[in-house]
Scaffold this active site. Structure first.
Site, PDB file in Angstrom:
ATOM      1  N   ARG A 179      28.436  51.985  29.481  1.00  0.00           N
ATOM      2  CA  ARG A 179      29.904  51.956  29.364  1.00  0.00           C
ATOM      3  C   ARG A 179      30.338  51.677  27.924  1.00  0.00           C
ATOM      4  NH1 ARG A 179      30.611  48.774  34.710  1.00  0.00           N
ATOM      5  NH2 ARG A 179      31.099  46.906  33.550  1.00  0.00           N
ATOM      6  N   ARG A 183      29.402  53.456  17.485  1.00  0.00           N
ATOM      7  CA  ARG A 183      30.099  54.426  16.626  1.00  0.00           C
ATOM      8  C   ARG A 183      29.661  54.274  15.171  1.00  0.00           C
ATOM      9  NH1 ARG A 183      35.297  52.847  19.218  1.00  0.00           N
ATOM     10  NH2 ARG A 183      35.303  53.919  21.223  1.00  0.00           N
ATOM     11  N   ARG A 255      29.711  38.562  41.656  1.00  0.00           N
ATOM     12  CA  ARG A 255      29.947  37.559  40.637  1.00  0.00           C
ATOM     13  C   ARG A 255      31.418  37.169  40.732  1.00  0.00           C
ATOM     14  NH1 ARG A 255      25.785  35.133  38.627  1.00  0.00           N
ATOM     15  NH2 ARG A 255      26.742  34.800  36.577  1.00  0.00           N
ATOM     16  N   ARG A 285      33.877  34.727  27.266  1.00  0.00           N
ATOM     17  CA  ARG A 285      34.928  35.140  26.334  1.00  0.00           C
ATOM     18  C   ARG A 285      36.147  34.230  26.447  1.00  0.00           C
ATOM     19  NH1 ARG A 285      36.641  40.967  29.173  1.00  0.00           N
ATOM     20  NH2 ARG A 285      36.954  40.126  31.255  1.00  0.00           N
ATOM     21  N   GLU A 306      36.552  32.011  29.925  1.00  0.00           N
ATOM     22  CA  GLU A 306      36.107  32.712  31.141  1.00  0.00           C
ATOM     23  C   GLU A 306      34.630  32.425  31.400  1.00  0.00           C
ATOM     24  OE1 GLU A 306      37.619  36.750  31.210  1.00  0.00           O
ATOM     25  OE2 GLU A 306      35.861  37.400  32.306  1.00  0.00           O
ATOM     26  N   TYR A 354      32.503  48.747  41.258  1.00  0.00           N
ATOM     27  CA  TYR A 354      33.390  48.412  40.156  1.00  0.00           C
ATOM     28  C   TYR A 354      34.274  49.624  39.903  1.00  0.00           C
ATOM     29  CZ  TYR A 354      35.548  47.184  35.883  1.00  0.00           C
ATOM     30  OH  TYR A 354      36.534  46.907  34.967  1.00  0.00           O
ATOM     31  N   ASP A 356      37.674  50.963  37.675  1.00  0.00           N
ATOM     32  CA  ASP A 356      38.794  50.747  36.767  1.00  0.00           C
ATOM     33  C   ASP A 356      40.090  51.128  37.482  1.00  0.00           C
ATOM     34  OD1 ASP A 356      37.828  49.617  34.414  1.00  0.00           O
ATOM     35  OD2 ASP A 356      37.056  51.537  33.686  1.00  0.00           O
TER      36      ASP A 356
HETATM   37  P1  FAD Z   1      42.269  44.422  44.565  1.00  0.00           P
HETATM   38  O1  FAD Z   1      43.108  44.386  43.370  1.00  0.00           O
HETATM   39  O2  FAD Z   1      41.148  43.447  44.663  1.00  0.00           O
HETATM   40  O3  FAD Z   1      43.219  44.250  45.842  1.00  0.00           O
HETATM   41  C1  FAD Z   1      42.723  43.932  47.124  1.00  0.00           C
HETATM   42  C2  FAD Z   1      43.729  43.017  47.791  1.00  0.00           C
HETATM   43  O4  FAD Z   1      43.338  42.850  49.161  1.00  0.00           O
HETATM   44  C3  FAD Z   1      43.801  41.616  47.185  1.00  0.00           C
HETATM   45  O5  FAD Z   1      45.121  41.333  46.795  1.00  0.00           O
HETATM   46  C4  FAD Z   1      43.335  40.706  48.316  1.00  0.00           C
HETATM   47  O6  FAD Z   1      44.039  39.465  48.333  1.00  0.00           O
HETATM   48  C5  FAD Z   1      43.662  41.526  49.551  1.00  0.00           C
HETATM   49  N1  FAD Z   1      42.839  41.180  50.706  1.00  0.00           N
HETATM   50  C6  FAD Z   1      41.486  41.108  50.760  1.00  0.00           C
HETATM   51  N2  FAD Z   1      41.088  40.769  51.998  1.00  0.00           N
HETATM   52  C7  FAD Z   1      42.213  40.622  52.765  1.00  0.00           C
HETATM   53  C8  FAD Z   1      42.453  40.283  54.129  1.00  0.00           C
HETATM   54  N3  FAD Z   1      41.440  40.032  54.983  1.00  0.00           N
HETATM   55  N4  FAD Z   1      43.726  40.213  54.564  1.00  0.00           N
HETATM   56  C9  FAD Z   1      44.750  40.473  53.710  1.00  0.00           C
HETATM   57  N5  FAD Z   1      44.577  40.811  52.409  1.00  0.00           N
HETATM   58  C10 FAD Z   1      43.324  40.880  51.945  1.00  0.00           C
HETATM   59  N6  FAD Z   1      40.457  47.942  35.279  1.00  0.00           N
HETATM   60  C11 FAD Z   1      40.935  48.614  34.205  1.00  0.00           C
HETATM   61  O7  FAD Z   1      41.289  49.791  34.335  1.00  0.00           O
HETATM   62  N7  FAD Z   1      41.063  48.002  32.981  1.00  0.00           N
HETATM   63  C12 FAD Z   1      40.693  46.712  32.769  1.00  0.00           C
HETATM   64  O8  FAD Z   1      40.809  46.195  31.635  1.00  0.00           O
HETATM   65  C13 FAD Z   1      40.169  45.981  33.880  1.00  0.00           C
HETATM   66  N8  FAD Z   1      39.790  44.702  33.712  1.00  0.00           N
HETATM   67  C14 FAD Z   1      39.229  44.047  34.768  1.00  0.00           C
HETATM   68  C15 FAD Z   1      38.813  42.739  34.555  1.00  0.00           C
HETATM   69  C16 FAD Z   1      38.213  42.040  35.583  1.00  0.00           C
HETATM   70  C17 FAD Z   1      37.773  40.622  35.342  1.00  0.00           C
HETATM   71  C18 FAD Z   1      38.006  42.675  36.847  1.00  0.00           C
HETATM   72  C19 FAD Z   1      37.293  41.956  37.959  1.00  0.00           C
HETATM   73  C20 FAD Z   1      38.484  43.957  37.074  1.00  0.00           C
HETATM   74  C21 FAD Z   1      39.086  44.656  36.030  1.00  0.00           C
HETATM   75  N9  FAD Z   1      39.578  45.949  36.216  1.00  0.00           N
HETATM   76  C22 FAD Z   1      40.074  46.639  35.141  1.00  0.00           C
HETATM   77  C23 FAD Z   1      39.540  46.608  37.547  1.00  0.00           C
HETATM   78  C24 FAD Z   1      40.801  46.358  38.415  1.00  0.00           C
HETATM   79  O9  FAD Z   1      40.959  44.974  38.651  1.00  0.00           O
HETATM   80  C25 FAD Z   1      40.666  47.149  39.736  1.00  0.00           C
HETATM   81  O10 FAD Z   1      40.646  48.515  39.428  1.00  0.00           O
HETATM   82  C26 FAD Z   1      41.788  46.926  40.746  1.00  0.00           C
HETATM   83  O11 FAD Z   1      42.048  45.572  40.949  1.00  0.00           O
HETATM   84  C27 FAD Z   1      41.409  47.563  42.084  1.00  0.00           C
HETATM   85  O12 FAD Z   1      42.485  47.466  42.988  1.00  0.00           O
HETATM   86  P2  FAD Z   1      42.241  47.335  44.552  1.00  0.00           P
HETATM   87  O13 FAD Z   1      43.575  47.437  45.194  1.00  0.00           O
HETATM   88  O14 FAD Z   1      41.181  48.267  45.005  1.00  0.00           O
HETATM   89  O15 FAD Z   1      41.621  45.856  44.757  1.00  0.00           O
HETATM   90  N1  UDP Z   2      28.492  43.316  27.254  1.00  0.00           N
HETATM   91  C1  UDP Z   2      27.761  42.525  26.415  1.00  0.00           C
HETATM   92  N2  UDP Z   2      28.393  41.950  25.363  1.00  0.00           N
HETATM   93  C2  UDP Z   2      29.703  42.095  25.121  1.00  0.00           C
HETATM   94  C3  UDP Z   2      30.453  42.904  25.990  1.00  0.00           C
HETATM   95  C4  UDP Z   2      29.815  43.505  27.047  1.00  0.00           C
HETATM   96  O1  UDP Z   2      26.571  42.331  26.619  1.00  0.00           O
HETATM   97  O2  UDP Z   2      30.205  41.509  24.143  1.00  0.00           O
HETATM   98  C5  UDP Z   2      27.783  43.926  28.408  1.00  0.00           C
HETATM   99  C6  UDP Z   2      27.933  43.096  29.679  1.00  0.00           C
HETATM  100  O3  UDP Z   2      26.724  43.145  30.408  1.00  0.00           O
HETATM  101  C7  UDP Z   2      29.034  43.817  30.432  1.00  0.00           C
HETATM  102  C8  UDP Z   2      28.767  45.279  30.023  1.00  0.00           C
HETATM  103  O4  UDP Z   2      28.297  45.211  28.672  1.00  0.00           O
HETATM  104  O5  UDP Z   2      28.947  43.617  31.804  1.00  0.00           O
HETATM  105  C9  UDP Z   2      29.962  46.195  30.127  1.00  0.00           C
HETATM  106  O6  UDP Z   2      30.969  45.716  29.259  1.00  0.00           O
HETATM  107  P1  UDP Z   2      32.499  45.833  29.619  1.00  0.00           P
HETATM  108  O7  UDP Z   2      33.310  45.391  28.461  1.00  0.00           O
HETATM  109  O8  UDP Z   2      32.741  47.175  30.200  1.00  0.00           O
HETATM  110  O9  UDP Z   2      32.577  44.677  30.708  1.00  0.00           O
HETATM  111  P2  UDP Z   2      33.567  44.429  31.924  1.00  0.00           P
HETATM  112  O10 UDP Z   2      34.814  45.181  31.684  1.00  0.00           O
HETATM  113  O11 UDP Z   2      32.751  44.908  33.064  1.00  0.00           O
HETATM  114  O12 UDP Z   2      33.739  42.946  31.882  1.00  0.00           O
END
Ligand code: FAD
Ligand code: UDP
Length: 389
Positions: A179, A183, A255, A285, A306, A354, A356
């Protein structure tokens, strides 16, 4: 003929599918166990400082999908935002420094104390640093050694990945590192997608607009039970796949993240995201939330340290682990799901992947359209429109 449909989850998956079905004339109820909409993309303005907080971790919108970009812009104004990540680690001499990510020409020159031009840097990395004896990298570690070599791997990826995944990079698949680009120019934009931006009023405001339709009723603080589903023609479930079956076969590994908030007067770190590459630093981070909204002005600042750890029952599931053991269990749950009637599993938790945000929206639109078309043809509904395996 119109139907009555239940969306479990008021995140992007539930909102986008619900909206599509409501626009097609159906009655939609959206339930969420949390007391807010938005799922893990939820944003909220901090009462104390007025800063827009990314409550479940930093979210930056990026996509190449024009239809998805048009979709989000229909519901919220997006402002330009480039994700420029920095990382604190040690250089090959052991001195601490702040470096630019993803690895680019600036990172290489600063880290190795050089003044290389693009072609020279490419030759230096590929001929002097990379381990070219690795022909077909399978693991995260092999991928890193093959493409950037030991010094950069150890400073930027090894410690961070051990903290993030609780596993050695030699146990993780190469796909996780794929991912991140390398560059040989000074482009420090973390993503290379055509469209990138941040919703002016936050993601929850956008999702609120998506849900704002006369055919949609939202019930918060409402946990789904299978009995609830019997009152509807079909259920779209975006909660955890194993949770739907009350974990009867065991728990799929995730996780989870802990965020330790601290406030600061002024500018704490000068950027939104600062990674920490060293294993000895316990957090992965620090995010400084006001920098996610650079068009706003705030003197006070809110930061999150975090921490990543294995999720226990009761923790919020963040990253699916998807190792061999989990995939076996997943396969058993997929079989259960395929035999369950009246429910389709969607989103990052429902399909244990996972995803986005842009991919989540794309899949939600395709699922809703697929559903409407099957309905019109009187066909059976599948448990998954997108296969989890
Ligand atoms: P969710 O957002 O998880 O929604 C599911 C919902 O279901 C939740 O609100 C939960 O409370 C509810 N639920 C679960 N079980 C029940 C139940 N039994 N009864 C009622 N409600 C329930 N994507 C990006 O494009 N850019 C980013 O920079 C990015 N950063 C991220 C950083 C982190 C730390 C993480 C974990 C994800 C990140 N993502 C990012 C991904 C993004 O969070 C997801 O694409 C998005 O949340 C998916 O939406 P969803 O509706 O499938 O799931
Ligand atoms: N990663 C790393 N060092 C960094 C940033 C990312 O080793 O400074 C690794 C880490 O294992 C992470 C993966 O690269 O899970 C993908 O990075 P990304 O930024 O896409 O992480 P996410 O959005 O999943 O937190």
């Amino acid at each position: 003929m119109t139907g009555k449909y239940l969306m479990v989850g008021a995140g992007l998956s539930g909102a986008v599918i619900g909206r599509h079905l409501a626009e097609a004339g159906h009655a939609v109820t959206v339930v969420d166990s949390r007391d807010h909409i938005g799922g893990n993309c939820h944003t909220a303005r901090d009462e104390k400082t007025g800063v827009m907080l990314h409550v479940y971790g930093p979210h930056i919108f990026h996509t190449d999908d024009t239809e998805v970009w048009d979709y989000v812009n229909r519901f919220e104004e997006f402002l330009p935002y480039k994700n420029r990540v920095k990382t604190t680690s040690r250089d090959p001499g052991g001195a601490h420094g702040v470096f630019s990510l993803p690895i680019n020409l600036h990172t290489i020159n600063q880290f190795f104390g050089k003044t290389l031009r693009p072609d020279e840097a490419r030759a230096f990395i590929t001929e002097e640093q990379a381990d070219t004896s690795i022909e077909d990298p399978q693991t995260f570690e092999e991928q890193a050694m093959r493409f950037v070599g030991k010094d950069l791997y150890e400073a930027f990826f090894k410690g961070y990945t051990i903290k993030q995944w609780g596993m050695h990079p030699s146990e993780l698949p190469a796909s996780i590192l794929k991912r991140l680009p390398v560059r040989f120019n000074y482009d420090d934009n973390y993503f290379f997608h055509k469209f990138q931006g941040m919703p002016k009023n936050g993601y929850s405001s956008m999702i609120d607009s998506i849900l704002d339709h006369p055919g949609i009723t939202v019930q918060l603080s409402t946990r789904f039970t299978r009995a609830m589903g019997e009152e509807y023609d079909h259920v779209f479930y975006s909660g955890p796949l194993d949770g739907y079956f009350d974990f009867e076969l065991g728990r799929l590994g995730y996780r989870t993240l802990d965020f330790e908030r601290f406030d600061y007067s002024g500018d704490y770190q000068g950027c939104a995201v600062m990674n920490y590459g060293e294993e000895e630093v316990p957090y992965t981070r620090i995010t400084e939330h006001k920098h996610f909204s650079p068009w706003e002005e705030h003197e006070e600042s809110v930061c999150y340290r975090e921490f990543s750890r294995a999720a226990d029952a009761g923790d919020i599931p963040y990253y699916p682990i998807r190792q061999v053991k989990e995939k076996e269990l997943l396969s058993a749950y997929v079989t259960l799901a395929e035999n369950a009637a009246g429910v389709t599993f969607v989103g990052r938790l429902g399909t244990y992947r996972y995803l986005d945000m842009d991919v989540t929206i794309r899949e939600a639109l395709d699922t809703a359209r697929g559903f409407v078309s099957k309905l019109a043809n009187g066909e059976d509904m599948p448990a998954f429109f997108v296969a989890p395996l």
